[in-house]
Design a protein around this motif. Structure first.
Motif, PDB file in Angstrom:
ATOM      1  N   ASP A   1      -1.515   6.006  -4.475  1.00  0.00           N
ATOM      2  CA  ASP A   1      -1.472   4.547  -4.454  1.00  0.00           C
ATOM      3  C   ASP A   1      -0.550   4.023  -3.360  1.00  0.00           C
ATOM      4  N   ALA A   2      -0.559   2.704  -3.241  1.00  0.00           N
ATOM      5  CA  ALA A   2       0.416   1.990  -2.424  1.00  0.00           C
ATOM      6  C   ALA A   2       1.369   1.307  -3.393  1.00  0.00           C
ATOM      7  N   ALA A   3       2.662   1.445  -3.143  1.00  0.00           N
ATOM      8  CA  ALA A   3       3.646   0.904  -4.066  1.00  0.00           C
ATOM      9  C   ALA A   3       4.775   0.240  -3.290  1.00  0.00           C
ATOM     10  N   LEU A   4       5.724  -0.297  -4.029  1.00  0.00           N
ATOM     11  CA  LEU A   4       6.862  -0.975  -3.423  1.00  0.00           C
ATOM     12  C   LEU A   4       8.118  -0.543  -4.167  1.00  0.00           C
ATOM     13  N   LEU A   5       9.107  -0.046  -3.413  1.00  0.00           N
ATOM     14  CA  LEU A   5      10.389   0.315  -4.007  1.00  0.00           C
ATOM     15  C   LEU A   5      11.288  -0.910  -3.953  1.00  0.00           C
ATOM     16  N   SER A   6      11.573  -1.473  -5.139  1.00  0.00           N
ATOM     17  CA  SER A   6      12.293  -2.739  -5.189  1.00  0.00           C
ATOM     18  C   SER A   6      12.937  -2.909  -6.552  1.00  0.00           C
ATOM     19  N   VAL A   7      14.039  -3.636  -6.614  1.00  0.00           N
ATOM     20  CA  VAL A   7      14.691  -3.936  -7.890  1.00  0.00           C
ATOM     21  C   VAL A   7      14.197  -5.266  -8.456  1.00  0.00           C
ATOM     22  N   TYR A   8      13.340  -5.946  -7.704  1.00  0.00           N
ATOM     23  CA  TYR A   8      12.882  -7.272  -8.099  1.00  0.00           C
ATOM     24  C   TYR A   8      11.577  -7.212  -8.882  1.00  0.00           C
ATOM     25  N   GLU A   9      11.423  -8.141  -9.821  1.00  0.00           N
ATOM     26  CA  GLU A   9      10.157  -8.337 -10.515  1.00  0.00           C
ATOM     27  C   GLU A   9       9.108  -8.791  -9.503  1.00  0.00           C
ATOM     28  N   LEU A  10       7.914  -8.210  -9.572  1.00  0.00           N
ATOM     29  CA  LEU A  10       6.868  -8.602  -8.631  1.00  0.00           C
ATOM     30  C   LEU A  10       6.505 -10.074  -8.837  1.00  0.00           C
ATOM     31  N   PRO A  11       6.252 -10.791  -7.722  1.00  0.00           N
ATOM     32  CA  PRO A  11       6.036 -12.239  -7.806  1.00  0.00           C
ATOM     33  C   PRO A  11       4.568 -12.619  -7.945  1.00  0.00           C
ATOM     34  N   ASP A  12       4.354 -13.908  -8.183  1.00  0.00           N
ATOM     35  CA  ASP A  12       3.004 -14.461  -8.172  1.00  0.00           C
ATOM     36  C   ASP A  12       2.533 -14.736  -6.752  1.00  0.00           C
ATOM     37  N   TYR A  13       3.494 -14.931  -5.851  1.00  0.00           N
ATOM     38  CA  TYR A  13       3.165 -15.211  -4.452  1.00  0.00           C
ATOM     39  C   TYR A  13       4.366 -14.881  -3.586  1.00  0.00           C
ATOM     40  N   VAL A  14       4.126 -14.769  -2.286  1.00  0.00           N
ATOM     41  CA  VAL A  14       5.193 -14.511  -1.317  1.00  0.00           C
ATOM     42  C   VAL A  14       5.070 -15.497  -0.166  1.00  0.00           C
ATOM     43  N   VAL A  15       6.186 -16.102   0.215  1.00  0.00           N
ATOM     44  CA  VAL A  15       6.261 -16.866   1.457  1.00  0.00           C
ATOM     45  C   VAL A  15       6.955 -15.958   2.463  1.00  0.00           C
ATOM     46  N   PHE A  16       6.256 -15.635   3.525  1.00  0.00           N
ATOM     47  CA  PHE A  16       6.728 -14.612   4.460  1.00  0.00           C
ATOM     48  C   PHE A  16       7.197 -15.293   5.743  1.00  0.00           C
ATOM     49  N   THR A  17       8.513 -15.347   5.952  1.00  0.00           N
ATOM     50  CA  THR A  17       9.053 -16.011   7.142  1.00  0.00           C
ATOM     51  C   THR A  17       9.430 -15.015   8.232  1.00  0.00           C
ATOM     52  N   ASP A  18       8.997 -13.779   8.074  1.00  0.00           N
ATOM     53  CA  ASP A  18       9.347 -12.704   9.009  1.00  0.00           C
ATOM     54  C   ASP A  18       8.089 -12.237   9.735  1.00  0.00           C
ATOM     55  N   LYS A  19       8.257 -11.255  10.628  1.00  0.00           N
ATOM     56  CA  LYS A  19       7.129 -10.675  11.353  1.00  0.00           C
ATOM     57  C   LYS A  19       6.892  -9.216  10.985  1.00  0.00           C
ATOM     58  N   ASP A  20       7.414  -8.805   9.831  1.00  0.00           N
ATOM     59  CA  ASP A  20       7.239  -7.430   9.360  1.00  0.00           C
ATOM     60  C   ASP A  20       5.820  -7.287   8.805  1.00  0.00           C
ATOM     61  N   ILE A  21       4.892  -7.097   9.714  1.00  0.00           N
ATOM     62  CA  ILE A  21       3.470  -7.111   9.364  1.00  0.00           C
ATOM     63  C   ILE A  21       3.114  -6.024   8.359  1.00  0.00           C
ATOM     64  N   TYR A  22       3.741  -4.851   8.489  1.00  0.00           N
ATOM     65  CA  TYR A  22       3.433  -3.747   7.570  1.00  0.00           C
ATOM     66  C   TYR A  22       3.844  -4.077   6.140  1.00  0.00           C
ATOM     67  N   LEU A  23       4.998  -4.714   5.982  1.00  0.00           N
ATOM     68  CA  LEU A  23       5.435  -5.105   4.645  1.00  0.00           C
ATOM     69  C   LEU A  23       4.521  -6.185   4.077  1.00  0.00           C
ATOM     70  N   ALA A  24       4.157  -7.158   4.889  1.00  0.00           N
ATOM     71  CA  ALA A  24       3.250  -8.212   4.426  1.00  0.00           C
ATOM     72  C   ALA A  24       1.919  -7.610   3.967  1.00  0.00           C
ATOM     73  N   LYS A  25       1.411  -6.653   4.725  1.00  0.00           N
ATOM     74  CA  LYS A  25       0.155  -6.000   4.363  1.00  0.00           C
ATOM     75  C   LYS A  25       0.300  -5.203   3.065  1.00  0.00           C
ATOM     76  N   GLN A  26       1.448  -4.544   2.898  1.00  0.00           N
ATOM     77  CA  GLN A  26       1.681  -3.777   1.675  1.00  0.00           C
ATOM     78  C   GLN A  26       1.646  -4.681   0.446  1.00  0.00           C
ATOM     79  N   LEU A  27       2.242  -5.851   0.552  1.00  0.00           N
ATOM     80  CA  LEU A  27       2.236  -6.803  -0.554  1.00  0.00           C
ATOM     81  C   LEU A  27       0.814  -7.246  -0.878  1.00  0.00           C
ATOM     82  N   GLU A  28       0.018  -7.447   0.160  1.00  0.00           N
ATOM     83  CA  GLU A  28      -1.387  -7.824  -0.053  1.00  0.00           C
ATOM     84  C   GLU A  28      -2.159  -6.706  -0.728  1.00  0.00           C
ATOM     85  N   LEU A  29      -1.856  -5.451  -0.377  1.00  0.00           N
ATOM     86  CA  LEU A  29      -2.513  -4.315  -1.025  1.00  0.00           C
ATOM     87  C   LEU A  29      -2.193  -4.251  -2.514  1.00  0.00           C
TER      88      LEU A  29
END
Length: 300
Positions: A52-80
Motif C-alpha cells: 500500500d501507500a501510507a503516511l507516517l504521521s502523528v496526526y489524525e487524517l483530515p477530511d481535506y488538505v490545503v497545500f501551500t507548498d510545492k512538495d508534489i510527491y507528498l501532495a500526490k501521496q495524500l491524494e492516493l
C-alpha cells in the motif's frame, strides 16, 4: 457539517512568511467551523510498499488538505490516500513549471508572450551545443526575456539587450530548463496580480517598479489596490481554469490597446501583501470555497 483539515507548509524555508500564510488560512477556516492543524511538510513521511501507500504521521487524517507548498510527491501521496487536496498535485506541478503552464495556456488560446522553449539538455558538459540564437532573435526581437522554468519572486527572469548578452545567459543556464520570450515593452515595470478563487476574482492589485523591468514586490515594486475591468477578470479566470486551479494568483501584463497578457500563475500565491494593499483577506474566500466543495462532495 463540521470538517477537519490540514494546512501544509514548507518546514525547511527560513522566515515566517510561509507560516503566516498558513495561519491566515487557519483563521479563516475557523470562521467556517472547520478545525485545522498547521503541519510542516517534513513532519509527514510518505511510505510506499508492495502492499500500500501510507503516511507516517502523528496526526489524525483530515477530511481535506490545503497545500501551500510545492512538495508534489507528498501532495500526490495524500491524494492516493483518498484525501482531497487543494490545489491538487497536478495543478501544483503545472504551476511550478512555467513551460508546462504556457503550453496549457497556449492550448486554451489565451494571450501569452510569444515563447520559444530552449531544447532540453540532460547534463552539463564543457562542450555546449547552443540553439540557433540568430533565429530566436529574428523571431522575438531584442530586448527579450530569458526565463527559467522554475523560480519565484521574479528572481529567475532576465532581460537581455544584445546577441552577446543572450549567448552569455544561455551559457549560464545550460543544463536548466528555460525559455525565450517576447519582451512586452508596454508593461515594463508594471503588472497586475489578480487573486482567483473558483470562478471569481476576489481581489486585485497593480504593481509598479521604477528601476526594474519586473514589478514583483519582493524585487522592490510598489503596490496599489486595483479594480480590474471585465476583460482582465475574464482572462485571469480562464487562465486559472486552463491549469485546473481551485485558487491562484494570476499575473497579467499590460498589452497594447487595452489588452492583457498572462505572465504567470501561482497556485499558492501568498496573500498578505494583497490584504495589506486592498483590505481583502483572500483566505476567507479560499476557505469558504474549499469547505463548501468538501461538504458538497462528501468527506472521507
Amino acid at each position: 457539517m463540521n470538517t477537519y483539515g490540514w494546512i501544509i507548509y514548507n518546514g525547511n524555508l527560513p522566515g515566517e512568511k510561509f507560516l503566516d500564510f498558513a495561519e491566515m488560512l487557519q483563521d479563516s477556516a475557523s470562521k467556517h467551523h472547520s478545525k485545522t492543524s498547521i503541519i510542516k511538510n517534513n513532519e509527514l513521511l510518505a511510505s510506499l510498499s508492495s502492499k500500500d501507500a501510507a503516511l507516517l504521521s502523528v496526526y489524525e487524517l483530515p477530511d481535506y488538505v490545503v497545500f501551500t507548498d510545492k512538495d508534489i510527491y507528498l501532495a500526490k501521496q495524500l491524494e492516493l490516500l483518498g484525501i482531497p487536496v487543494f490545489n491538487s498535485s497536478r495543478v501544483i506541478e503545472i504551476s511550478d513549471d512555467k513551460i508546462a503552464t504556457y503550453q496549457l495556456l497556449a492550448m486554451a488560446s489565451l494571450p501569452i508572450p510569444q515563447t520559444i522553449v530552449a531544447p532540453k539538455v540532460f547534463y552539463h558538459r564543457s562542450e555546449k551545443q547552443l540553439p540557433n540564437l540568430d533565429a530566436i532573435v529574428h523571431q522575438l526581437g531584442l530586448p527579450m526575456i530569458v526565463k527559467e522554468s522554475f523560480g519565484s519572486f521574479g528572481e529567475q527572469v532576465y532581460l537581455v539587450h544584445s546577441i552577446e548578452e543572450l549567448e552569455q545567459k544561455v551559457m549560464e543556464l545550460y543544463g536548466r530548463p528555460f525559455m525565450f520570450q517576447e519582451f512586452i515593452s508596454s508593461s515594463e515595470g508594471k503588472d497586475l496580480r489578480l487573486q482567483v478563487v473558483g470562478e471569481k476574482v476576489v481581489a486585485a492589485m497593480k504593481r509598479t517598479a521604477s528601476n526594474d523591468f519586473r514589478a514583483n514586490v519582493t524585487a522592490g515594486g510598489k503596490m496599489e489596490a486595483y479594480v480590474p475591468d471585465a476583460k482582465a477578470e475574464q482572462v485571469a479566470i480562464a487562465a486559472a481554469k486552463a491549469i485546473g486551479a481551485d485558487f491562484c494568483g494570476v499575473d497579467l501584463l499590460f498589452g497594447s490597446n487595452g489588452s492583457y497578457i498572462v505572465c504567470e500563475i501561482n497556485s499558492n500565491a501568498h496573500i498578505r501583501n494583497l490584504l495589506d494593499c486592498t483590505g481583502v483577506n483572500a483566505a476567507d474566500a479560499i476557505m469558504e470555497y474549499i469547505i463548501s466543495k468538501v461538504n458538497n462532495e462528501g468527506t472521507r
